[in-house]
Design an enzyme around this catalytic site. Structure first.
Site, PDB file in Angstrom:
ATOM      1  N   CYS A  39      18.038  -5.974 -11.448  1.00 23.03           N
ATOM      2  CA  CYS A  39      16.668  -5.484 -11.460  1.00 23.03           C
ATOM      3  C   CYS A  39      15.870  -6.233 -10.398  1.00 23.03           C
ATOM      4  CB  CYS A  39      16.037  -5.645 -12.850  1.00 23.03           C
ATOM      5  SG  CYS A  39      15.464  -7.306 -13.251  1.00 23.03           S
TER       6      CYS A  39
ATOM      7  N   ALA B 147       0.445   4.904  -2.027  1.00 18.19           N
ATOM      8  CA  ALA B 147       0.246   5.934  -0.995  1.00 18.19           C
ATOM      9  C   ALA B 147      -0.262   5.288   0.280  1.00 18.19           C
ATOM     10  CB  ALA B 147      -0.732   6.997  -1.489  1.00 18.19           C
TER      11      ALA B 147
ATOM     12  N   CYS C 255      -8.875  -6.984   0.045  1.00 19.71           N
ATOM     13  CA  CYS C 255      -9.972  -7.315  -0.870  1.00 19.71           C
ATOM     14  C   CYS C 255      -9.754  -8.675  -1.522  1.00 19.71           C
ATOM     15  CB  CYS C 255     -10.144  -6.223  -1.928  1.00 19.71           C
ATOM     16  SG  CYS C 255      -8.641  -5.824  -2.832  1.00 19.71           S
TER      17      CYS C 255
ATOM     18  N   SER D  10      -4.747   2.323 -11.303  1.00 18.92           N
ATOM     19  CA  SER D  10      -3.749   1.255 -11.251  1.00 18.92           C
ATOM     20  C   SER D  10      -2.563   1.614 -12.133  1.00 18.92           C
ATOM     21  CB  SER D  10      -4.362  -0.064 -11.716  1.00 18.92           C
ATOM     22  OG  SER D  10      -3.352  -1.032 -11.932  1.00 18.92           O
TER      23      SER D  10
ATOM     24  N   LYS E 163      -6.808   7.118  -1.555  1.00 17.56           N
ATOM     25  CA  LYS E 163      -5.567   7.336  -0.804  1.00 17.56           C
ATOM     26  C   LYS E 163      -4.693   8.383  -1.482  1.00 17.56           C
ATOM     27  CE  LYS E 163      -4.868   3.020   1.745  1.00 17.56           C
ATOM     28  NZ  LYS E 163      -3.962   1.870   1.980  1.00 17.56           N
TER      29      LYS E 163
END
Length: 644
Positions: free
Chosen positions: A159, A26, A174, A96, A73
């Site tokens: 893929c 997001a 981070c 996550s 978010k």
């Protein structure tokens, strides 16, 4: 007569309102995508993102406002999008996507998955989960003015991991500020530090420890409190890095101790970060000057190709700070220096700061020559690129829901028009690669390593998890006894971690069967014992290039057995896509020719063959990130895409 609901056929509009879709991410693309989905008529949307809102997001992620800083978010994006369409049913997860609860059965709840991610590990994981669940996936990515969208469908298209990928060039803030694990993380941090001290300050380039690191807390309220704690007015006035440095007179020793001692000690208080990582080691200026030799040098050859010791880099840091302080003073009040890798003092500063941080985080330090080659330009994220790519994602989604997957395309957004004056260039989707060790029928790789020096823990963490993108691998030795080397069950094989592979009879020619239950993924690893690997190289994946997987023995056999097939005798696995030479050939039909600024075009066998370069892009990256070749004269070599 065709009935229309808005601009869509009634059948398609009904399909949109009934189907469930998953949006992973997001952020830059994710915000634009969520807005587009509800305005197009999608009613049942689930969105997942682990990140929280930072002030630097506000210039391009328009679902967020200043009052949202520090909040989830995914949750804020849901609340903002519901204002566009209050009747939509949106579920937000502050989590996550790689957590075990989001398993294959979870993915099977959706008709379509759309990625808006910012890191390769998560992309690899979602790619494998969609293959296992047999759900269409739309991948996307942006890098400055460039972008791309592609569709992945099991058995029909490549893929995400079918094609080689270069070294990753996108890094969450981070990681840069708290948990660097590669030299490039430290180099980006040092460049940020240069701008914070001597150049134009940028909220995107903060270097202090990130107290809002999502890894520190799974509780959204706790995370929000951490993020906003340092912003509280109270009796404490926040001072910028540059203002603090000026107040010390750019005292090199004070700067050194703040950056490499105090900040590191503060990071050590974030104990959750170091449960599964090696903790950093703070440096103290006085202790280094007492104990170390400034003349300590490793490596031969030119001066720029030598690596100094910690004392040498601490002295270089001090000298470069003094030189840059004088340059700044000569320019007058309010002046700023501009980063230039060909400016010796600026390069000295980044070399010293990056190497000191590498040493703190237990990495091998690099020569000035190596650092200069890596410290290129930083490509900014651009809101309009995100908006264009998000729109293209929805258009591809409409094709899929209409049952026209064959009409889907990989679409490139170029910086400059191609010879046909097109900025958007569609390309035919390529079929799966027979050599892919994710979606091939029987994935198999060969790894060269020293069985006497390689620990079981290194096999698990560096090879299977980091290199091959597994989450919870189980490893069995094919020795006739079915010896379990690694178990994903906590504590079962922990005693093996500190032992060498040779302690278990693994030798040249041994075969390891590796399974990841979460990803429904199996990989056969052939071991080649080698005692003469290059310096600092722990292992190599054997193939056409160091990161290229070998061709499976027979691409034709057992085509009915594939990863993610519950009925298969051997559900397969794979790993990260091979990373061979830079050039990748894409065979097109009569689609538009790409821009000459991003690729070479030539005719062959009656069709267009496009030579593209792979690149990890900015805020989310497409399946075949082929934008890594030099883009134009003004976007030259060695670009580093740093991402918040």
């Amino acid at each position: 007569m065709v009935q229309l609901v808005g601009s869509l056929r009634k059948e398609l509009a009904d399909s949109l309102s009934a189907c469930r879709v998953l949006v992973v991410g997001a952020g830059g693309i994710g915000c634009e995508l969520l807005k587009n989905l509800v305005l197009t008529g999608f009613k049942n949307i689930e969105v997942i993102d682990l990140d929280i809102i930072d002030v630097s997001n506000l210039n391009r992620q328009f679902l967020f406002q200043k009052k949202h800083v520090g909040k989830s978010k995914a949750q804020v994006a849901k609340e903002s999008v519901l204002q566009f369409c209050p009747t939509a049913n949106i579920t937000a997860y502050h989590d996550s996507i790689m957590n075990p609860e989001y398993n294959v059965e979870f993915f099977r709840n959706f008709m379509l998955v759309m990625n808006a991610l910012d890191n390769r590990a998560a992309r690899n994981h979602v790619n494998r989960m969609c293959l296992a669940a047999d759900i269409p996936l739309i991948e996307s990515g942006t890098a400055g003015y460039l972008g791309q969208v592609t569709v992945i469908k099991k058995g029909l298209t490549e893929c995400y991991e079918c094609q080689p990928k270069p070294t990753q060039k996108t890094f969450p803030g981070c990681t840069i500020r708290n948990t660097p694990s590669e030299p490039i993380h430290c180099i980006v941090w040092a460049k940020y530090l240069f701008n914070q001290l001597f150049g134009e300050e940028d909220a995107d380039q903060e270097v202090s420890p990130d107290t809002a690191d999502p890894e520190l807390s799974w509780n959204p309220a706790d995370t929000e409190a951490r993020a906003t704690a340092s912003d509280q007015d109270g009796d404490i006035k926040r001072v910028s890095t540059k203002d603090w440095a000026r107040s010390t007179g750019y005292d090199a020793v004070k700067l050194f101790n703040k950056l490499f001692k105090d900040d590191i000690q503060y990071l050590l208080t974030m104990d959750k970060l170091w449960k599964k990582r090696k903790a950093p080691l703070p440096l103290d200026w006085l202790e280094i000057q007492k104990l170390a030799c400034p003349q300590e040098v490793t490596g031969t050859g030119l001066k720029d190709q030598q690596v100094l010791g910690v004392a040498g880099y601490s002295q270089l840091f001090s000298r470069s700070v003094e030189t840059l302080r004088s340059m700044l003073a000569d320019k007058g009040d309010g002046a700023e220096l501009v980063w230039d890798k060909d400016d010796p003092p600026a390069m000295d500063f980044v070399t010293a700061a990056a190497n000191l941080r590498m040493h703190i985080f237990s990495m091998n330090m690099k020569s000035r020559f190596d650092i200069k080659s890596m410290a290129g330009n930083i490509i900014p994220a651009i809101a309009t690129t995100n908006a264009v790519i998000a729109g293209l994602i929805v258009l591809e989604a409409l094709k899929i829901l209409s049952g026209d997957v064959e009409q889907c395309r990989t679409i490139f957004l170029n910086k400059q028009p191609n010879p046909r004056k097109k900025l958007l260039v569609p390309c035919a989707l390529d079929p799966p690669s027979a050599n892919c060790y994710v979606c091939a029928s029987k994935p198999e790789v060969t790894v060269k390593l020293n069985v006497h020096n390689t620990l079981v823990l290194a096999l698990q963490d560096k090879i299977l998890k980091e290199k091959f993108g597994m989450v919870a691998p189980d490893v069995q030795i094919e020795d006739g006894k079915g010896t379990i080397l690694i178990s994903s069950e906590e504590g079962e094989t922990e005693a093996n971690n500190s032992k060498f592979l040779s302690d278990f009879g693994i030798r040249h020619g041994s075969r390891l069967q590796v399974d990841d239950f979460l990803q429904d993924y199996t990989l056969l690893v052939n071991v080649i014992h080698c005692e003469d690997l290059e310096k600092d190289v722990e292992f190599e994946v054997v193939g056409d290039a160091p990161d290229k997987a070998p061709t499976p023995p027979s691409a034709q056999e057992d085509k009915n057995v594939a990863n993610g097939n519950k009925d298969s005798a051997e559900p397969s696995t794979s790993s990260k896509a091979p990373a061979e030479q830079d050039d990748v050939l894409i065979v097109d039909s009569d689609e538009e020719e790409p821009s000459s600024s991003t690729m070479d075009v030539r005719m062959e066998s009656g069709g267009h063959k496009r030579k593209l370069h792979d690149a990890e892009t900015g805020e989310a990256s497409a399946k075949r990130q082929r934008l890594d070749q030099p883009l134009a004269a003004d976007e030259e070599d060695d670009d580093i895409i740093a991402l918040d």
